[in-house]
Scaffold this active site. Structure first.
Site, PDB file in Angstrom:
ATOM      1  N   SER A  28      68.539  30.257  52.260  1.00  0.00           N
ATOM      2  CA  SER A  28      67.390  29.608  52.891  1.00  0.00           C
ATOM      3  C   SER A  28      67.841  28.494  53.823  1.00  0.00           C
ATOM      4  O   SER A  28      68.875  27.849  53.578  1.00  0.00           O
ATOM      5  CB  SER A  28      66.470  29.026  51.817  1.00  0.00           C
ATOM      6  OG  SER A  28      65.501  28.173  52.382  1.00  0.00           O
ATOM      7  N   TYR A  77      64.657  24.006  44.760  1.00  0.00           N
ATOM      8  CA  TYR A  77      64.706  25.321  45.405  1.00  0.00           C
ATOM      9  C   TYR A  77      65.946  25.409  46.303  1.00  0.00           C
ATOM     10  O   TYR A  77      66.721  26.372  46.237  1.00  0.00           O
ATOM     11  CB  TYR A  77      63.432  25.554  46.220  1.00  0.00           C
ATOM     12  CG  TYR A  77      63.506  26.766  47.112  1.00  0.00           C
ATOM     13  CD1 TYR A  77      63.558  28.056  46.581  1.00  0.00           C
ATOM     14  CD2 TYR A  77      63.538  26.634  48.498  1.00  0.00           C
ATOM     15  CE1 TYR A  77      63.640  29.168  47.394  1.00  0.00           C
ATOM     16  CE2 TYR A  77      63.612  27.740  49.319  1.00  0.00           C
ATOM     17  CZ  TYR A  77      63.663  29.007  48.770  1.00  0.00           C
ATOM     18  OH  TYR A  77      63.747  30.107  49.593  1.00  0.00           O
TER      19      TYR A  77
END
Length: 340
Positions: A130, A155
């Site tokens: 990501s 995350y």
């Protein structure tokens, strides 16, 4: 059809659905798995799966990558040429309130994938990282050659951990791995927790939208078809190790081991207010804006340097937001039967 070529985890998810569809169109046989959790409406996941099953060459199993025994059995049942791991607990803000979900899926689940690949030896493991891994970095555009040791959310930390875990397995076991740092993916059949989906629904319902950082956020919005094209082009290009890699001056994007990391982004950051403006034009209604401060874990700007991707496979994402948002709005109106 007893032997399948490609495993796509998270196949009922947004990117997993679009990737599976593209692979099927290209003639691959696809086994898709998904745990079908209720992070967002399951009916949308079921609609994606229904479309995939209509194409042919697709087989679905409902299972979690967190279930090691079931995953091991899956790898015994099939002979995968490629594995694409898109299964993960997504969302920066959700990780603030539900941290355990990220450990269970993104850490425990990923080690199960690595172990299965170690023992069954697909030609290439491609996995989703990501843009969130860039965290507190401020040098733009974000480059895969930059250090990324300052995540701002759990995350992001789990995605950085995935890259480190993959490198370990590439080094120890010669497993070819490629990590892909996706930059703000959007498009038809997108996730309902993402801004485009939330904004569209709120505008149509004439309800306020929360505009974080007072609209000064910038995002490298990347249309889902561009993400998929990047994955498809990289799949047969398994890394072999960089002979020029130097431990005295280590490049984070490659290694002596068969390991690579790439950005896939549009390379054109767009201010959130412009994004909303285009959406208003496509819907034909104005948004009621509720300006808010930046949220914990969020970064003010993302901007992808995609030179490494372009050099590797000759591809660069190019879909402008005017086209991508228009496609999303057309899909939304049709899917939810909105009258224009």
């Amino acid at each position: 059809m007893s032997k399948k070529q490609v495993l796509v985890t998270g196949a009922a998810g947004f990117i997993g659905f679009h990737l599976s569809k593209r692979l099927l169109q290209l003639g691959y046989a696809v086994v898709g798995i998904d745990n079908m959790n209720d992070y967002y409406e399951i009916s949308l996941k079921e609609s994606r799966l229904k479309l995939l099953k209509e194409i042919g060459g697709f087989e679905f199993r409902q299972l979690s990558i967190g279930d090691k025994d079931q995953l091991d059995q899956l790898f015994k049942d099939y002979s995968f040429l490629f594995v694409v791991n898109l299964a993960a607990q997504a969302g920066v803000r959700y990780s603030i309130t539900n941290p355990q979900a990220y450990i269970d899926s993104n850490i425990q689940g990923f080690i199960n994938i690595l172990e299965a690949c170690r023992h069954h030896k697909p030609q290439h493991l491609v996995y989703a990282s990501s843009s969130s891994v860039y965290g507190a970095n401020t040098k733009m555009p974000f480059s895969v050659h930059h250090n990324v040791d300052h995540p701002l959310s759990l995350y992001a930390a789990t995605k950085k951990a995935n890259e480190l875990m993959a490198h370990t397995y590439s080094s120890l076991y010669g497993l070819p791995t490629t990590g892909l740092r996706f930059f703000t993916v959007y498009g038809p059949y997108g996730r309902p927790d993402m801004a485009l989906f939330l904004f569209t629904k709120a505008i149509l319902d004439e309800k306020p939208i929360d505009v974080y950082n007072h609209g000064k956020m910038k995002r490298d919005f990347t249309y889902v078809d561009d993400i998929v094209e990047g994955i498809v082009k990289l799949l047969p290009e398994a890394p072999t190790g960089n002979k020029l890699w130097d431990g005295d001056h280590p490049d984070p994007s490659s290694s002596f081991a068969p390991y690579r990391v790439f950005n896939i982004g549009n390379n054109k950051p767009v201010e959130l207010l412009r994004f909303i403006e285009v959406l208003e034009e496509k819907i034909g209604k104005k948004a009621i804006k509720n300006f808010m401060p930046i949220q914990p874990g969020d970064v003010p700007e993302t901007y992808a340097d995609i030179e490494a991707l372009e050099n590797a496979v000759g591809f660069r994402p190019s879909t402008p937001i005017e086209v991508g948002i228009g496609n999303f709005v057309d899909w939304y109106f049709e899917y939810y039967k909105v009258k224009k």
